[in-house]
Design an enzyme around this catalytic site. Structure first.
Site, PDB file in Angstrom:
ATOM      1  N   LYS A   1     -15.790  -7.894   6.959  1.00  0.00           N
ATOM      2  CA  LYS A   1     -15.191  -8.694   8.032  1.00  0.00           C
ATOM      3  C   LYS A   1     -14.987  -7.832   9.272  1.00  0.00           C
ATOM      4  O   LYS A   1     -14.971  -6.622   9.195  1.00  0.00           O
ATOM      5  CB  LYS A   1     -13.816  -9.228   7.594  1.00  0.00           C
ATOM      6  CG  LYS A   1     -13.712  -9.486   6.134  1.00  0.00           C
ATOM      7  CD  LYS A   1     -12.345  -9.127   5.557  1.00  0.00           C
ATOM      8  CE  LYS A   1     -12.479  -8.169   4.399  1.00  0.00           C
ATOM      9  NZ  LYS A   1     -11.253  -7.700   3.813  1.00  0.00           N
TER      10      LYS A   1
ATOM     11  N   HIS B   1       0.833  -1.205   0.000  1.00  0.00           N
ATOM     12  CA  HIS B   1       0.000   0.000   0.000  1.00  0.00           C
ATOM     13  C   HIS B   1       0.874   1.264   0.000  1.00  0.00           C
ATOM     14  O   HIS B   1       0.621   2.208  -0.730  1.00  0.00           O
ATOM     15  CB  HIS B   1      -0.880   0.066   1.255  1.00  0.00           C
ATOM     16  CG  HIS B   1      -1.874  -1.047   1.398  1.00  0.00           C
ATOM     17  ND1 HIS B   1      -1.991  -1.803   2.537  1.00  0.00           N
ATOM     18  CD2 HIS B   1      -2.821  -1.528   0.552  1.00  0.00           C
ATOM     19  CE1 HIS B   1      -2.959  -2.685   2.399  1.00  0.00           C
ATOM     20  NE2 HIS B   1      -3.485  -2.548   1.194  1.00  0.00           N
TER      21      HIS B   1
ATOM     22  N   SER C   1      -3.021  -7.628   3.148  1.00  0.00           N
ATOM     23  CA  SER C   1      -3.285  -7.486   4.580  1.00  0.00           C
ATOM     24  C   SER C   1      -3.637  -8.839   5.196  1.00  0.00           C
ATOM     25  O   SER C   1      -3.254  -9.121   6.337  1.00  0.00           O
ATOM     26  CB  SER C   1      -4.443  -6.507   4.810  1.00  0.00           C
ATOM     27  OG  SER C   1      -4.118  -5.241   4.291  1.00  0.00           O
TER      28      SER C   1
ATOM     29  N   ARG D   1      -2.143  -6.307  -8.326  1.00  0.00           N
ATOM     30  CA  ARG D   1      -1.072  -7.243  -7.994  1.00  0.00           C
ATOM     31  C   ARG D   1      -0.939  -8.340  -9.037  1.00  0.00           C
ATOM     32  O   ARG D   1       0.121  -8.683  -9.475  1.00  0.00           O
ATOM     33  CB  ARG D   1      -1.338  -7.888  -6.634  1.00  0.00           C
ATOM     34  CG  ARG D   1      -0.950  -7.015  -5.490  1.00  0.00           C
ATOM     35  CD  ARG D   1      -1.567  -7.468  -4.213  1.00  0.00           C
ATOM     36  NE  ARG D   1      -3.007  -7.300  -4.258  1.00  0.00           N
ATOM     37  CZ  ARG D   1      -3.791  -7.411  -3.216  1.00  0.00           C
ATOM     38  NH1 ARG D   1      -3.310  -7.739  -2.061  1.00  0.00           N
ATOM     39  NH2 ARG D   1      -5.092  -7.211  -3.338  1.00  0.00           N
TER      40      ARG D   1
END
Ligand code: ADP
Length: 164
Positions: free
Chosen positions: A42, A18, A129, A91
């Protein structure tokens, strides 16, 4: 016209991946607003205010970067911030389909909004993460994933989560 871009995400926790995207985009646009999403599906490791404080601490040397929490639709946040560029990191191909769909949906809803994708630095293309949380959860060394200054907080939060 000022080129003001939003880099939205959960940043739970922020990773070197990030930070790399933020630093690179800070060189491309006049202003970057890092948008910290509150309404994650979540249960987060850190609440949004803590994530904002962590990011602010790590980004204080960047004069054209600020951090704001938001909830609800990204297009509404973009309108509120008077920003018409969204920055997202890519990514791998697996990110692409989802990101394309979101970018197109946002543009259908708000035609002034363009999404710009920055390709991840090769060093961080595996990093997320979730990987950080999983690795730290098993007592792994996360120093290659996140800045040293936030490792104790992450370890503490994971420990507390396990106990509850
Ligand atoms: P979200 O929950 O919205 O995916 P994240 O905080 O996980 O939010 O990610 C925010 C943005 O950062 C997304 O565009 C994501 O693709 C990008 N990103 C996440 N990890 C990396 C990385 N290692 N390298 C580059 N970009 C990344």
């Amino acid at each position: 016209m000022i080129k003001r871009a939003i880099y939205p995400g959960s940043f739970d926790p922020v990773t070197f991946g990030h930070l790399d995207i933020i630093k690179r985009s800070a060189g491309m646009f006049d202003e970057i607003i890092v948008g910290v999403l509150k309404n994650s599906a979540k249960k987060p490791l850190f609440n949004a205010d803590v994530r904002v404080t962590i990011l602010e601490g790590l980004l204080k040397e960047y004069d054209n970067v600020r951090v704001e929490a938001f909830e609800g639709l990204l297009i509404d946040f973009a309108k509120k911030m008077d920003a018409n560029i969204i920055v997202r990191g890519l990514r791998a191909v697996t990110d692409f389909e989802y990101e394309l769909q979101i970018a197109q949906t946002n543009r259908v809803q708000y035609e002034n909004l363009d999404t710009v994708f920055l390709v991840t630095d090769l060093n961080y293309s595996y990093l997320s993460s979730s990987i950080v949380k999983e690795f730290a959860g098993f007592g792994g060394d996360i120093s290659k994933f996140v800045p040293a200054s936030i490792i104790p907080m992450i370890e503490e939060a994971i420990k507390n989560k396990k106990e509850n």
